[in-house]
Design an enzyme around this catalytic site. Structure first.
Site, PDB file in Angstrom:
ATOM      1  N   ASP A  46       0.832  -1.206   0.000  1.00  0.00           N
ATOM      2  CA  ASP A  46       0.000   0.000   0.000  1.00  0.00           C
ATOM      3  C   ASP A  46       0.867   1.257   0.000  1.00  0.00           C
ATOM      4  O   ASP A  46       0.561   2.233  -0.672  1.00  0.00           O
ATOM      5  CB  ASP A  46      -0.986   0.011   1.179  1.00  0.00           C
ATOM      6  CG  ASP A  46      -0.306  -0.191   2.520  1.00  0.00           C
ATOM      7  OD1 ASP A  46       0.846  -0.679   2.556  1.00  0.00           O
ATOM      8  OD2 ASP A  46      -0.918   0.137   3.549  1.00  0.00           O
ATOM      9  N   ASP A  71       7.513   4.015   2.562  1.00  0.00           N
ATOM     10  CA  ASP A  71       7.906   5.240   3.266  1.00  0.00           C
ATOM     11  C   ASP A  71       9.429   5.214   3.436  1.00  0.00           C
ATOM     12  O   ASP A  71      10.166   5.642   2.541  1.00  0.00           O
ATOM     13  CB  ASP A  71       7.161   5.274   4.607  1.00  0.00           C
ATOM     14  CG  ASP A  71       7.342   6.569   5.373  1.00  0.00           C
ATOM     15  OD1 ASP A  71       8.098   7.434   4.899  1.00  0.00           O
ATOM     16  OD2 ASP A  71       6.743   6.717   6.453  1.00  0.00           O
ATOM     17  N   LYS A 106       6.098   7.502  -0.810  1.00  0.00           N
ATOM     18  CA  LYS A 106       6.369   8.715  -0.044  1.00  0.00           C
ATOM     19  C   LYS A 106       7.895   8.911  -0.026  1.00  0.00           C
ATOM     20  O   LYS A 106       8.570   8.551   0.955  1.00  0.00           O
ATOM     21  CB  LYS A 106       5.830   8.509   1.379  1.00  0.00           C
ATOM     22  CG  LYS A 106       5.499   9.780   2.119  1.00  0.00           C
ATOM     23  CD  LYS A 106       5.298   9.464   3.603  1.00  0.00           C
ATOM     24  CE  LYS A 106       3.863   9.395   4.012  1.00  0.00           C
ATOM     25  NZ  LYS A 106       3.716   9.376   5.501  1.00  0.00           N
TER      26      LYS A 106
HETATM   27  C1  PRP Z   1       3.173  -0.160   6.275  1.00  0.00           C
HETATM   28  C2  PRP Z   1       3.173  -0.556   4.812  1.00  0.00           C
HETATM   29  C3  PRP Z   1       4.543  -1.133   4.626  1.00  0.00           C
HETATM   30  C4  PRP Z   1       5.385  -0.362   5.582  1.00  0.00           C
HETATM   31  C5  PRP Z   1       6.096   0.718   4.831  1.00  0.00           C
HETATM   32  O1  PRP Z   1       2.825  -1.264   7.051  1.00  0.00           O
HETATM   33  O2  PRP Z   1       2.158  -1.457   4.520  1.00  0.00           O
HETATM   34  O3  PRP Z   1       4.584  -2.517   4.928  1.00  0.00           O
HETATM   35  O4  PRP Z   1       4.517   0.235   6.554  1.00  0.00           O
HETATM   36  O5  PRP Z   1       6.879   1.498   5.700  1.00  0.00           O
HETATM   37  P1  PRP Z   1       8.443   1.634   5.509  1.00  0.00           P
HETATM   38  O6  PRP Z   1       8.692   1.953   4.052  1.00  0.00           O
HETATM   39  O7  PRP Z   1       8.793   2.809   6.391  1.00  0.00           O
HETATM   40  O8  PRP Z   1       9.104   0.373   5.932  1.00  0.00           O
HETATM   41  P2  PRP Z   1       2.409  -1.162   8.580  1.00  0.00           P
HETATM   42  O9  PRP Z   1       3.618  -1.451   9.431  1.00  0.00           O
HETATM   43  O10 PRP Z   1       1.709   0.137   8.825  1.00  0.00           O
HETATM   44  O11 PRP Z   1       1.431  -2.382   8.765  1.00  0.00           O
HETATM   45  P3  PRP Z   1      -0.020  -2.616   8.099  1.00  0.00           P
HETATM   46  O12 PRP Z   1       0.211  -2.870   6.636  1.00  0.00           O
HETATM   47  O13 PRP Z   1      -0.547  -3.821   8.805  1.00  0.00           O
HETATM   48  O14 PRP Z   1      -0.854  -1.380   8.338  1.00  0.00           O
END
Ligand code: PRP
Length: 184
Positions: free
Chosen positions: A105, A108, A136
């Site tokens: 999704d 970051d 992002k």
């Molecule tokens: C979010 C997203 C990625 C990760 C990206 O997951 O789905 O897996 O963060 O962040 P990064 O680029 O800083 O590593 P999250 O940990 O929020 O879990 P979720 O998908 O269960 O909401």
């Protein structure tokens, strides 16, 4: 702001509408249908945020494909982008000699995805590419290659269409900027 759900009152504004999301997913699917033509694809959904995007995307793919799921958690700091990552749930199927498309999704810091792409490549996949709904880039802490991104977004806290705050808002059909009063 009211799009039929009470949760919209917690947004400062809608960033990307459901209609814009659907349009970009169709463009991505068209591109993938061309690029993977004649090949079999394994689509990997990273739980949980990518579920909504994943289910919309795979239904637009005109390819023989399999699906599998992986869950990753982040550690080491108060913000999820600061820590190490660890696997919570592994794939059920082997990726050996397969064309793998990882579906996320949001990217970051890039730490989660760098970990995932590295693991899958080392397991002998024929190819491993990354498709994300949101990118992002201001948050990036590495040189992760994002193969496909539907939208590049500013450094705002976004929710909806699978993305959560405190596990809520995943069911919003649009993507919005969360009102800071909710998390401050
Ligand atoms: C979010 C997203 C990625 C990760 C990206 O997951 O789905 O897996 O963060 O962040 P990064 O680029 O800083 O590593 P999250 O940990 O929020 O879990 P979720 O998908 O269960 O909401």
């Amino acid at each position: 702001m009211n799009r039929g759900k009470e949760l919209y009152k917690d947004l400062s504004r809608i960033l990307i509408t459901h209609e814009e999301i659907q349009h970009e997913i169709q463009s991505l699917a068209d591109q993938l249908n061309q690029e993977y033509k004649g090949k079999e694809l394994m689509c990997v959904c990273i739980l949980r945020g990518a579920v909504v995007f994943f289910t919309d995307l795979i239904r637009l793919l005109d390819l023989p494909l399999t699906i599998d799921f992986m869950a990753i958690s982040s550690y080491g700091g108060t913000t999820k982008s600061s820590g190490e990552v660890r696997m919570q749930k592994d794939l059920e199927q082997s990726v050996m000699d397969k064309h793998v498309l990882v579906v996320e999704d949001i990217v970051d810091s890039g730490l989660t995805l760098a970990y995932i792409m590295d693991i899958l490549s080392k397991r002998g996949a024929k190819s491993v590419k990354l498709a994300t709904l949101l990118d992002k880039p201001e948050g990036r802490k590495n040189d992760l290659k994002v193969d496909y991104a539907c939208f590049t977004i500013p450094n705002e806290f976004v929710v909806g269409y699978g993305l959560d705050y405190d596990e809520k808002y995943r069911n919003l059909p649009d993507i919005g900027i969360l009102d800071p009063k909710i998390y401050m």
